[in-house]
Design a protein around this motif. Sequence first.
Motif, PDB file in Angstrom:
ATOM      1  N   ASN A 752      -6.381  59.584  77.366  1.00 27.96           N
ATOM      2  CA  ASN A 752      -5.197  58.979  76.752  1.00 27.96           C
ATOM      3  C   ASN A 752      -3.911  59.508  77.370  1.00 27.96           C
ATOM      4  N   PHE A 753      -3.882  60.791  77.662  1.00 25.10           N
ATOM      5  CA  PHE A 753      -2.680  61.387  78.247  1.00 25.10           C
ATOM      6  C   PHE A 753      -2.390  60.816  79.632  1.00 25.10           C
ATOM      7  N   LEU A 754      -3.429  60.701  80.482  1.00 19.89           N
ATOM      8  CA  LEU A 754      -3.232  60.228  81.847  1.00 19.89           C
ATOM      9  C   LEU A 754      -2.767  58.776  81.881  1.00 19.89           C
ATOM     10  N   ILE A 755      -3.456  57.891  81.155  1.00 21.70           N
ATOM     11  CA  ILE A 755      -3.076  56.481  81.178  1.00 21.70           C
ATOM     12  C   ILE A 755      -1.744  56.270  80.468  1.00 21.70           C
ATOM     13  N   GLY A 756      -1.481  57.072  79.433  1.00 23.00           N
ATOM     14  CA  GLY A 756      -0.204  56.965  78.742  1.00 23.00           C
ATOM     15  C   GLY A 756       0.959  57.324  79.643  1.00 23.00           C
ATOM     16  N   VAL A 762       5.519  53.254  84.634  1.00 28.40           N
ATOM     17  CA  VAL A 762       5.621  51.959  85.304  1.00 28.40           C
ATOM     18  C   VAL A 762       6.331  50.930  84.440  1.00 28.40           C
ATOM     19  N   MET A 763       5.921  50.808  83.186  1.00 28.68           N
ATOM     20  CA  MET A 763       6.443  49.753  82.322  1.00 28.68           C
ATOM     21  C   MET A 763       7.625  50.196  81.468  1.00 28.68           C
ATOM     22  N   LYS A 764       7.996  51.469  81.552  1.00 35.34           N
ATOM     23  CA  LYS A 764       9.157  51.987  80.837  1.00 35.34           C
ATOM     24  C   LYS A 764       9.062  51.692  79.333  1.00 35.34           C
ATOM     25  N   CYS A 765       8.076  52.295  78.722  1.00 29.74           N
ATOM     26  CA  CYS A 765       7.875  52.111  77.281  1.00 29.74           C
ATOM     27  C   CYS A 765       7.760  53.472  76.610  1.00 29.74           C
ATOM     28  N   GLY A 766       7.656  53.464  75.292  1.00 24.73           N
ATOM     29  CA  GLY A 766       7.630  54.708  74.546  1.00 24.73           C
ATOM     30  C   GLY A 766       6.297  55.421  74.567  1.00 24.73           C
ATOM     31  N   GLY A 767       5.234  54.706  74.781  1.00 25.43           N
ATOM     32  CA  GLY A 767       3.917  55.331  74.785  1.00 25.43           C
ATOM     33  C   GLY A 767       2.827  54.302  74.970  1.00 25.43           C
ATOM     34  N   PHE A 768       1.601  54.789  75.147  1.00 19.83           N
ATOM     35  CA  PHE A 768       0.466  53.897  75.339  1.00 19.83           C
ATOM     36  C   PHE A 768      -0.800  54.635  74.951  1.00 19.83           C
ATOM     37  N   ASP A 769      -1.564  54.056  74.061  1.00 17.84           N
ATOM     38  CA  ASP A 769      -2.831  54.642  73.630  1.00 17.84           C
ATOM     39  C   ASP A 769      -3.959  53.651  73.884  1.00 17.84           C
ATOM     40  N   LEU A 770      -5.020  54.148  74.502  1.00 21.01           N
ATOM     41  CA  LEU A 770      -6.168  53.291  74.757  1.00 21.01           C
ATOM     42  C   LEU A 770      -6.835  52.916  73.444  1.00 21.01           C
ATOM     43  N   LYS A 771      -7.105  51.643  73.282  1.00 21.00           N
ATOM     44  CA  LYS A 771      -7.748  51.152  72.064  1.00 21.00           C
ATOM     45  C   LYS A 771      -9.260  51.354  72.170  1.00 21.00           C
ATOM     46  N   VAL A 772      -9.862  51.797  71.106  1.00 26.48           N
ATOM     47  CA  VAL A 772     -11.305  52.050  71.082  1.00 26.48           C
ATOM     48  C   VAL A 772     -11.960  51.034  70.156  1.00 26.48           C
ATOM     49  N   LEU A 773     -12.637  50.045  70.758  1.00 25.02           N
ATOM     50  CA  LEU A 773     -13.368  49.063  69.970  1.00 25.02           C
ATOM     51  C   LEU A 773     -14.792  49.574  69.747  1.00 25.02           C
ATOM     52  N   PRO A 774     -15.255  49.652  68.510  1.00 24.85           N
ATOM     53  CA  PRO A 774     -16.575  50.244  68.224  1.00 24.85           C
ATOM     54  C   PRO A 774     -17.722  49.600  68.994  1.00 24.85           C
TER      55      PRO A 774
END
Length: 811
Positions: A752-756, A762-774
């Motif tokens: 999560n830290f690396l992709i965030g 790149v996209m200049k946003c506040g954050g990014f968390d990978l979604k975990v679909l069961p």
Amino acid sequence: MYFRMLKRDIKDKPGLNIVTFIFMIAAVTFMVVGSTLIYALFGGEKNTYAKCKSSDVWLLVDRSVSDREGHIERVRNDILSKPIITDCIYSEAVVLNFANIELIGNDIADNVHYSSKMIITGMPDKYDIPIDFDNNYFEVQNGCVAVSQVLANRFNLKVGEKIRITSQLGNTYEFVISVIYKNPASTQVDRMYLSDRDKEKFYSECPVKTEVFTASVIPGLEDYVTTLRDSCTDLILKYEDYHAEGYASRVIFINNDGLFAIIVTTCMLVVAVAVMAMTMITIDFSLKSAIKREEREIGMMKAIGVWSLSYKTLFIVKYLFFAAAGGVIGLPLGFFLSKLLFNRFVMHIMYPDVKMMIVIGLAASLATIVLIILFSFFALRRMNKISVIDAIHGENRGERFSALPGLSLNKKKHLPVPLFMAVSDILRGFKRYILLILAYILGICIVMFVVRLNDTIMTTDYAYRYFQHGRLDFLLEIDDAYYEKLYSGSGSFQGAIDIINENLKANDIPAVITVKNVGTAIMRYEGGEVVCELSWSDAPTSEMQIFQGNAPKLRNEVAIGYYNAVEKNISIGDTITVEYDKYAPDHTTFNKVSEEFIVTALVDRFGNNNPRLYMGDDFEGSLIVDGDFFSCKIDAPEDQHDEIIERMQSLYPDGEITFLYNNEIMAYFLVGYQQMFNLIILIVSLICAVVLALLTALYENIFIDEETADIALLKSMGFGRGVIRAWHFLRLMILAGFSLALTYVFMQTGGNFLIGSLFKSVMKCGGFDLKVLPVSNFIIIPVCVMTGLALVTCLITKITDRIQIWKVRNE
């Protein structure tokens, strides 16, 4: 001597040698792919700007009916008056809606948002000159058209296929695609290029034209997009009556296509590093096994004084040969795969010339070979620990299965013998399996990363967070002719949606569509001003996802994008001044007013987009320049949604409206991305599956070779084939399961830290968390991993059947 040793080693264990050789080829191939992609991506960006003579900014302005020449001169002079502008040229263009463009057998209008547009123009001669896939300039022949790489990839267009374009007067012309081009300027608004003759004919049937002003700026701007946006604010405001629009040209990576290119390149680099690591793991483990097998001979040679580098090299001559041969085979494979991935996933960037790619590929190949050779010599360090005593007694001078605290077979009557042996092996010699566990974690992580990225971006939660939409249980796609009918009867996008809502209500369908209206304004803050958009809706702002603060409710409260707030040094609680067109009480006229608003919340809107203010619930509205769907909700339990969607669709049997549901929603927002995600998931999954299968086969072969005497001993004691196979099978399955558990831990933290960090940059946003679909994360991936490894292990463990009882003398 070396040649004889090489022949003996290759003949000795052909299965192991094949697997090792494949790893060597794969290591070189993916190192070449990773290095060439990263150079092509980031080095190619500057080269593309130079080759295409890219401009920096261009403005679209409506044509003046009364004083065209004077209007052009005034706009041009105003642009040149900007300190950062160094040059400006003028041209005219026809801007069409996608409804005017038809692909033979593939209707663009069915896949692109209704507000998308296309510039139809001729070949430029100074700025923004397109190039073909061979990095050459080209000419468009009469009767032909050149289309962009993005359009071609998303709709699977090929050279020789046909496109129909309808002029503003209603006449339709058919063109053959002659070139698929690259041009950084097309990342903002797509373009189609016609020949001079066809352009002249087509333009004669398009009375409504747009003036295009293309400009270049001084080099070395610190924040390119922000500087351009701030500098052009007053220009856009001055010519807002002419619907002035400004676009930056050098923004290849500041969009979704750029992000996807970086993601693909990152995946290939991670795969390259993973395969390289697995190759070294393979060499290290194989050499340890070989040295252990030959320890008596090594000790005797050491005792008589034979301990030179040439003697040590005999043990790795096979790996040196495999590394060299792998480089020869892997280099062209790497070039082929690199260009294939580049043309499919990297938009509007020229592929480096052949000479440069050969240099980079050779450097990557040689570096890989040198690393493998150096590591092979490093892995020989185990030979230094072998003494003359080892030569006499052997390394294993203790019991094979010594007791472990808390784990005793005679006290655990219901513990199966194979499971006891597997657990005992792992606990007693855990260090032996660390490298295999790391390899499993690395391979599973790569697959899980791209799957989670797809699950994150291609779901409505992505639109909810980054596009500031409300709940989207469905979406609707309105046929152009039917939309014109609705619009002409209602006078606005809101009115058209109101008619649809009334139809749903009249048929007792519990669904409602809410519109968000968009206006333009000037935002003044401490230190400057900028053109921005206003957004408001009948739905409460609390239905939006708020990144920080509280949703605006009162008429003097607003929310702003997180990055824009950071960029302009605006904090929650600050006051900004907004100048906008406010309707009079009769809602027939409007006046320009300046009012103060308090920032109460930040939303996570991409900073590369135009600044937008989200008005409070009590905001009365502004002059509407655009509209979009805010939310499409079904007021019923989720298990009834399918039936309700079918009822909604039955109201429009002739396709006037198509209701999109589930995965179709994000495919509507991000056209073509689901296909690209499916392809990259397939590629990465196949690569990792093959690599992990080969690694498992290699390790199990070595385990069997090392434990031949133990297997023979078990057979002599009466244990059947099933027990021995189960021992080896359970051991690898336990290791795989443990690796899978560690993968989940890493992905939830480091992943999560690396992709965030990448996404925020790149996209200049506040954050990014990978979604975990069961389903995908806890069922599909584990089942595929465990099943695949189980099949490979089952096949390899059959080798134990060939071990005879007399092999026990090797103990």
